[in-house]
Design an enzyme around this catalytic site. Structure first.
Site, PDB file in Angstrom:
ATOM      1  N   ASP A 277      55.733  48.100  45.373  1.00 23.65           N
ATOM      2  CA  ASP A 277      55.731  47.478  46.699  1.00 23.65           C
ATOM      3  C   ASP A 277      56.155  48.475  47.778  1.00 23.65           C
ATOM      4  O   ASP A 277      56.907  48.140  48.698  1.00 23.65           O
ATOM      5  CB  ASP A 277      56.636  46.245  46.726  1.00 23.65           C
ATOM      6  CG  ASP A 277      56.360  45.358  47.943  1.00 23.65           C
ATOM      7  OD1 ASP A 277      55.248  45.440  48.495  1.00 23.65           O
ATOM      8  OD2 ASP A 277      57.264  44.598  48.353  1.00 23.65           O
TER       9      ASP A 277
ATOM     10  N   HIS B  45      53.255  44.977  50.608  1.00 24.53           N
ATOM     11  CA  HIS B  45      52.762  43.652  50.996  1.00 24.53           C
ATOM     12  C   HIS B  45      52.719  43.466  52.500  1.00 24.53           C
ATOM     13  O   HIS B  45      52.074  42.538  52.991  1.00 24.53           O
ATOM     14  CB  HIS B  45      53.601  42.546  50.318  1.00 24.53           C
ATOM     15  CG  HIS B  45      54.964  42.341  50.897  1.00 24.53           C
ATOM     16  ND1 HIS B  45      56.112  42.839  50.325  1.00 24.53           N
ATOM     17  CD2 HIS B  45      55.379  41.668  51.993  1.00 24.53           C
ATOM     18  CE1 HIS B  45      57.165  42.484  51.032  1.00 24.53           C
ATOM     19  NE2 HIS B  45      56.742  41.768  52.058  1.00 24.53           N
TER      20      HIS B  45
ATOM     21  N   SER C 198      60.906  42.546  55.863  1.00 20.17           N
ATOM     22  CA  SER C 198      60.282  43.307  54.785  1.00 20.17           C
ATOM     23  C   SER C 198      59.926  44.720  55.236  1.00 20.17           C
ATOM     24  O   SER C 198      59.311  44.910  56.283  1.00 20.17           O
ATOM     25  CB  SER C 198      59.011  42.599  54.305  1.00 20.17           C
ATOM     26  OG  SER C 198      59.317  41.416  53.630  1.00 20.17           O
TER      27      SER C 198
END
Length: 514
Positions: free
Chosen positions: A171, A141, A246
């Site tokens: 992911d 993402h 992230s």
């Protein structure tokens, strides 16, 4: 620049002053005088608190291999104020970087909206080097839909990265920059991660590079029911993770990567003490496949099962010794499970010797194996344990284990049999209804009315279709009545039901005095 509330940050400038080293001079009474406040002593003071963890050496060694990632998405025409969370923010160019990242998607500048080209979207995250020649791991993402990806090392050297491959289900994304002799992080044995162990995260929350946070592993093998990631057994921690973290590494005290920081559980968008990381062994499996083929293949068993755990009432209905396992509600025709002999009503209790305690345990075990892998599946059927040898096929997104199996249409309401012991008035299905529902000839019985309290509380409604009573298929209202004749009040009955909204599930009903 349009009106904007400015927050001024005051910084206090300090000037270094070189002071002479203070030495303790004897006082007239022979007692050494204490040094004045602000004066340095010849011997550094001893810590007043001991036994606490110190991660400075770890950070010094692994920090250079952690990178900042910036992505740019091309501009496009859009109506301001109507962007999705991943689009560029209205007035984006007027918002200081720290506020754009802190407030996150949906934050808007004051003033009227309007039509026009949206500015180029920008996003950021973290990554880390896994090879000296420039392979970088991060989240899918972070780089999703990016036109350009920039990687900045801790020494501020910037590279343009190539996206080798990316996998949305896990992911995980793999990038490549041109470099040699780059610092690298070691990976740990994922199976050795245990709750209670210390964990350290390094990343760029809100664009603040090389930020370090620490905590403990709260749990392992966590499922995420809110995203399409049933093949990832997440590591849960209380390490502070925020926007920009992230893709960064989650490390053990040896400086080895145990996971990739991916998500937080939050009601506000900010850190609330629950963070999730992708186990590094899952990520490296994805990496190897992306390097070799550019895509990720996953094994498929070909069963549908209820996402929630087995209830005590269902356990009684099937004669289970406990509530552990995954209750199979549907077997995909022609799938490995059907070929091996697995049937609806079976409870999968183990996969290759690994115990299945809850339904979410099964998809990661199956999905992280390549198609063609042979597995031994242990099930509970009719009061005893059985084993089946299964050769996995490649995952078909339309038949994902545990996912819904929507079917169009439903039987129309109307007259049928009188209410039975369960308080269900049923009717036969027509051939056209069965075709519409994707059922075989003489398969299923339609529910016309629900009069029984237990049946209503179980969620049954007109339009649902009963496929089985226990393990026995039923194809007519008369067949259903025969199966229910011996049921007594207080006895639990298991019905396999095709919902009017799509998907099959086992429902436990215990009729009482009503």
């Amino acid at each position: 620049m349009s009106a904007f509330v400015l927050i001024l940050l005051a910084s206090a400038a300090t000037t270094a002053v070189v002071l002479p080293i203070a030495t303790a001079q004897p006082s007239p009474d022979g007692v050494a005088a204490a040094p004045l406040a602000g004066q340095a002593t010849a011997v550094p003071a001893q810590p007043l608190v001991s036994g606490l963890p110190d991660f400075t050496r770890l950070v010094e060694q692994v920090g250079p291999a952690v990178v900042k990632i910036d992505t740019t998405m091309g501009g496009r025409s859009a109506a301001r104020g109507a962007q999705s969370p991943d689009d560029a923010f209205p007035g984006d160019e007027q918002i200081p970087e720290i506020f754009r990242r802190f407030f996150g998607p949906g934050f808007q500048m004051p003033g009227p909206g309007g039509q026009g080209p949206a500015p180029r979207g920008r996003a950021m995250g973290t990554g880390f080097l896994i090879s000296e020649d420039g392979y970088v791991l991060t989240n899918h993402h972070v780089i999703d839909r990016a036109d350009e990806v920039k990687v900045t090392l801790s020494n501020l050297r910037e590279y343009t990265a190539k996206v080798v491959g990316s996998d949305e289900r896990s992911d995980v994304a793999l990038l490549k920059i041109d470099g040699k002799g780059l610092p690298v992080l070691r990976t740990a044995n994922g199976s050795a991660v245990k709750p209670g162990q210390w964990a350290v995260a390094i990343g760029s929350p809100f664009g603040l590079e090389q930020s370090v946070t620490a905590g403990i592993v709260s749990a392992v093998g966590r499922s995420n029911p809110y995203a399409n990631q049933q093949y990832v057994p997440f590591i849960q921690t209380d390490v502070a993770i925020n926007q920009g973290n992230s893709g960064g590494p989650l490390l053990n005290t040896a400086g080895e990567v145990i996971g990739i920081n991916s998500q937080i559980f939050s009601n506000s968008g900010g850190y609330m003490g629950v963070s999730f990381a992708i186990p590094i062994d899952v990520a490296m499996n994805v990496v190897e496949q992306l390097k070799q083929t550019g895509r990720v293949q996953r094994g498929q068993l070909g069963v549908q099962f209820q996402a929630t755990g087995i209830t005590s009432e269902q356990a009684r209905g099937f004669g289970l010794p406990d509530t552990l396992g995954a209750l199979v509600s549907e077997v995909v025709p022609g799938s490995p499970a059907e070929k091996a002999g697995i049937e609806p009503g079976d409870v999968i209790r183990s996969a290759d010797g690994v115990a299945i305690r809850q339904p979410s345990d099964l998809p990661p075990i199956v999905g992280n194996k390549v198609p063609g892998t042979k597995m031994r599946i242990g099930v509970f059927r009719e009061g005893r344990e059985r084993t089946f040898d299964v050769t996995l096929s490649e995952l078909d997104d339309s038949a994902v284990a545990g996912g819904p199996a929507p079917r169009p249409g439903a039987p129309s309401n109307g007259g049928g049999t009188g209410a039975n012991v369960l308080g269900l008035a049923t009717q036969d299905l027509t051939d056209a209804q069965r075709r519409q529902l994707g059922l075989d000839a003489r398969e299923g019985v339609g529910i016309a009315r629900v009069e029984g309290l237990a049946a209503r509380e179980a969620g049954l409604a007109p339009g649902d279709v009963i496929l089985r009573v226990g393990r026995t298929p039923v194809g007519s209202a008369a067949a259903l009545e025969r199966e229910l004749r011996s049921v007594e009040l207080g006895e639990t009955v298991m019905l396999l039901v095709r919902s009017r909204a799509g998907g099959s599930r086992f429902v436990a009903i215990t009729p009482g005095e009503e």
